[in-house]
Design a protein around this motif. Structure first.
Motif, PDB file in Angstrom:
ATOM      1  N   ILE A 162      -2.832 -10.325   1.348  1.00 52.85           N
ATOM      2  CA  ILE A 162      -1.962 -10.256   0.168  1.00 52.85           C
ATOM      3  C   ILE A 162      -2.413  -9.119  -0.751  1.00 52.85           C
ATOM      4  O   ILE A 162      -1.588  -8.346  -1.259  1.00 52.85           O
ATOM      5  CB  ILE A 162      -1.968 -11.609  -0.580  1.00 52.85           C
ATOM      6  CG1 ILE A 162      -1.303 -12.690   0.270  1.00 52.85           C
ATOM      7  CG2 ILE A 162      -1.236 -11.485  -1.923  1.00 52.85           C
ATOM      8  CD1 ILE A 162      -1.379 -14.081  -0.323  1.00 52.85           C
ATOM      9  N   LEU A 163      -3.714  -9.009  -0.944  1.00 51.03           N
ATOM     10  CA  LEU A 163      -4.230  -7.919  -1.771  1.00 51.03           C
ATOM     11  C   LEU A 163      -3.935  -6.559  -1.146  1.00 51.03           C
ATOM     12  O   LEU A 163      -3.657  -5.588  -1.860  1.00 51.03           O
ATOM     13  CB  LEU A 163      -5.737  -8.089  -1.975  1.00 51.03           C
ATOM     14  CG  LEU A 163      -6.182  -9.276  -2.835  1.00 51.03           C
ATOM     15  CD1 LEU A 163      -7.708  -9.281  -2.981  1.00 51.03           C
ATOM     16  CD2 LEU A 163      -5.518  -9.243  -4.205  1.00 51.03           C
ATOM     17  N   ASP A 164      -3.996  -6.484   0.176  1.00 54.52           N
ATOM     18  CA  ASP A 164      -3.661  -5.237   0.867  1.00 54.52           C
ATOM     19  C   ASP A 164      -2.204  -4.847   0.599  1.00 54.52           C
ATOM     20  O   ASP A 164      -1.898  -3.671   0.374  1.00 54.52           O
ATOM     21  CB  ASP A 164      -3.889  -5.374   2.375  1.00 54.52           C
ATOM     22  CG  ASP A 164      -5.371  -5.352   2.744  1.00 54.52           C
ATOM     23  OD1 ASP A 164      -6.181  -4.970   1.879  1.00 54.52           O
ATOM     24  OD2 ASP A 164      -5.699  -5.713   3.888  1.00 54.52           O
ATOM     25  N   ALA A 165      -1.329  -5.838   0.628  1.00 55.99           N
ATOM     26  CA  ALA A 165       0.090  -5.574   0.369  1.00 55.99           C
ATOM     27  C   ALA A 165       0.287  -5.063  -1.059  1.00 55.99           C
ATOM     28  O   ALA A 165       1.062  -4.119  -1.294  1.00 55.99           O
ATOM     29  CB  ALA A 165       0.904  -6.845   0.595  1.00 55.99           C
ATOM     30  N   TYR A 166      -0.418  -5.667  -1.996  1.00 56.34           N
ATOM     31  CA  TYR A 166      -0.335  -5.199  -3.385  1.00 56.34           C
ATOM     32  C   TYR A 166      -0.887  -3.774  -3.515  1.00 56.34           C
ATOM     33  O   TYR A 166      -0.362  -2.957  -4.276  1.00 56.34           O
ATOM     34  CB  TYR A 166      -1.101  -6.147  -4.306  1.00 56.34           C
ATOM     35  CG  TYR A 166      -0.247  -7.253  -4.875  1.00 56.34           C
ATOM     36  CD1 TYR A 166       0.278  -7.167  -6.155  1.00 56.34           C
ATOM     37  CD2 TYR A 166       0.048  -8.388  -4.128  1.00 56.34           C
ATOM     38  CE1 TYR A 166       1.061  -8.178  -6.686  1.00 56.34           C
ATOM     39  CE2 TYR A 166       0.836  -9.407  -4.641  1.00 56.34           C
ATOM     40  CZ  TYR A 166       1.342  -9.301  -5.924  1.00 56.34           C
ATOM     41  OH  TYR A 166       2.145 -10.301  -6.436  1.00 56.34           O
ATOM     42  N   SER A 167      -1.948  -3.476  -2.761  1.00 62.15           N
ATOM     43  CA  SER A 167      -2.530  -2.143  -2.812  1.00 62.15           C
ATOM     44  C   SER A 167      -1.549  -1.095  -2.276  1.00 62.15           C
ATOM     45  O   SER A 167      -1.426   0.000  -2.834  1.00 62.15           O
ATOM     46  CB  SER A 167      -3.834  -2.117  -1.998  1.00 62.15           C
ATOM     47  OG  SER A 167      -4.401  -0.825  -1.993  1.00 62.15           O
ATOM     48  N   ILE A 168      -0.848  -1.439  -1.211  1.00 59.39           N
ATOM     49  CA  ILE A 168       0.156  -0.524  -0.646  1.00 59.39           C
ATOM     50  C   ILE A 168       1.277  -0.281  -1.653  1.00 59.39           C
ATOM     51  O   ILE A 168       1.721   0.857  -1.856  1.00 59.39           O
ATOM     52  CB  ILE A 168       0.716  -1.101   0.662  1.00 59.39           C
ATOM     53  CG1 ILE A 168      -0.382  -1.124   1.742  1.00 59.39           C
ATOM     54  CG2 ILE A 168       1.914  -0.280   1.150  1.00 59.39           C
ATOM     55  CD1 ILE A 168       0.019  -1.837   3.013  1.00 59.39           C
ATOM     56  N   GLU A 169       1.731  -1.335  -2.301  1.00 59.27           N
ATOM     57  CA  GLU A 169       2.788  -1.180  -3.292  1.00 59.27           C
ATOM     58  C   GLU A 169       2.313  -0.315  -4.464  1.00 59.27           C
ATOM     59  O   GLU A 169       3.080   0.475  -5.024  1.00 59.27           O
ATOM     60  CB  GLU A 169       3.234  -2.554  -3.803  1.00 59.27           C
ATOM     61  CG  GLU A 169       4.034  -3.368  -2.785  1.00 59.27           C
ATOM     62  CD  GLU A 169       5.388  -2.728  -2.479  1.00 59.27           C
ATOM     63  OE1 GLU A 169       5.936  -2.032  -3.365  1.00 59.27           O
ATOM     64  OE2 GLU A 169       5.881  -2.919  -1.356  1.00 59.27           O
ATOM     65  N   ARG A 170       1.053  -0.468  -4.823  1.00 60.87           N
ATOM     66  CA  ARG A 170       0.519   0.353  -5.913  1.00 60.87           C
ATOM     67  C   ARG A 170       0.523   1.828  -5.523  1.00 60.87           C
ATOM     68  O   ARG A 170       0.847   2.702  -6.341  1.00 60.87           O
ATOM     69  CB  ARG A 170      -0.893  -0.108  -6.259  1.00 60.87           C
ATOM     70  CG  ARG A 170      -1.546   0.697  -7.374  1.00 60.87           C
ATOM     71  CD  ARG A 170      -2.943   0.186  -7.658  1.00 60.87           C
ATOM     72  NE  ARG A 170      -3.785   0.260  -6.477  1.00 60.87           N
ATOM     73  CZ  ARG A 170      -4.403   1.370  -6.070  1.00 60.87           C
ATOM     74  NH1 ARG A 170      -4.252   2.505  -6.758  1.00 60.87           N
ATOM     75  NH2 ARG A 170      -5.162   1.361  -5.006  1.00 60.87           N
ATOM     76  N   GLU A 171       0.168   2.119  -4.291  1.00 61.56           N
ATOM     77  CA  GLU A 171       0.127   3.503  -3.827  1.00 61.56           C
ATOM     78  C   GLU A 171       1.524   4.127  -3.777  1.00 61.56           C
ATOM     79  O   GLU A 171       1.652   5.352  -3.896  1.00 61.56           O
ATOM     80  CB  GLU A 171      -0.527   3.568  -2.450  1.00 61.56           C
ATOM     81  CG  GLU A 171      -2.019   3.223  -2.468  1.00 61.56           C
ATOM     82  CD  GLU A 171      -2.620   3.160  -1.076  1.00 61.56           C
ATOM     83  OE1 GLU A 171      -1.844   3.341  -0.097  1.00 61.56           O
ATOM     84  OE2 GLU A 171      -3.837   2.923  -0.964  1.00 61.56           O
TER      85      GLU A 171
END
Length: 260
Positions: A162-171
């Motif tokens: 889930i955190l990885d998905a949020y990180s991708i969206e941030r990028e």
């Protein structure tokens, strides 16, 4: 003196000599017994000394063995004290681990609802955001929703994904990219180049570079760009594709208060 008297003296002397000789014979037997007794005493003393020496040797051996046993006892005591300290430390560690486990159970009760809320918020965010990489982003959210109901994946791994998905969206907020796709305009599909300026703006340009559009977050539709912006849009697309040198270009962007 008469002859009778001399004879009497001689007889008396002989009797005395015989008496003395008899007396010596009588005294000789006790002396031998004393000598024999003395020899026996010496023999007994020697035997006793041997026993004493044997007992002394045994006592020395026992003393040495006692010293060894005492040293071993001290060593065992020190080792037992060491083991006792290890056991006490292990018990303390086990208690700490158990406390952590109990804490994890409480944390799990709070994290699980949080993860569902995070995935739900991410789904809403993708739906409200600029429509770029839409299929990929929606698929990522669906995978996370399915993952939450999977028992084979640990709680920690679910949270990490889930955190990885949020990180991708941030990028996505800082990337510039061009992709070719179809744009639906009034029921008609047009093949275009989508030009994505992070989350600032999303543009589309027909492949013949004669028409351009900008996505309107309020209306969820595409606003046609004036012809004066087409050349700048083409420049931006070429730069994003690394087909042109870095340069400034001017394009309209959504107003701050309406940008999503």
């Amino acid at each position: 003196m008469s002859k009778v008297s001399n004879r009497t003296k001689i007889a008396t002397a002989l009797v005395g000599a015989l008496a003395l000789a008899g007396s010596n014979l009588v005294v000789a037997d006790p002396l031998k017994e004393v000598q024999n007794a003395d020899a026996q005493i010496h023999a007994d003393a020697a035997a006793s000394q041997k026993k004493v020496d044997s007992y002394f040797d045994q006592a020395q051996d026992m003393l040495f063995e006692y010293g060894s046993v005492a040293d071993e006892r001290e060593a065992l005591k020190a080792y037992n004290d060491y083991l006792a300290s290890l056991v006490a430390d292990q018990e303390k560690t086990m208690k700490s681990i158990q406390d952590d486990i109990n804490g994890v159970d409480k944390l799990r009760q709070g994290v699980v609802p949080l993860m569902f809320k995070m995935v739900e918020s991410l789904e809403q965010f993708v739906a409200l955001d600029l429509p770029f990489n839409t299929e990929v982003r929606k698929e990522r959210v669906e995978n996370l929703k399915n993952l939450l109901s999977t028992a084979e994946v640990t709680l920690a791994e679910k949270y990490r994904l889930i955190l990885d998905a949020y990180s991708i969206e941030r990028e996505y907020g800082t990337f510039v990219a061009v992709t070719t796709g179809k744009l639906n305009l009034d029921g008609k599909e047009v093949l275009v180049d989508f030009f994505n300026l992070g989350r600032v703006a999303l543009y589309a340009q027909s492949l013949d570079q004669k028409t351009g559009w900008m996505y309107n977050s309020e209306t969820k539709g595409w606003d046609k760009l004036e012809d004066s912006h087409l050349r700048e849009l083409t420049k931006g697309i070429r730069i994003a594709r690394k087909q042109g040198a870095l340069d400034l270009f001017a394009l309209p962007i959504p107003a701050a208060e309406t940008a999503k």
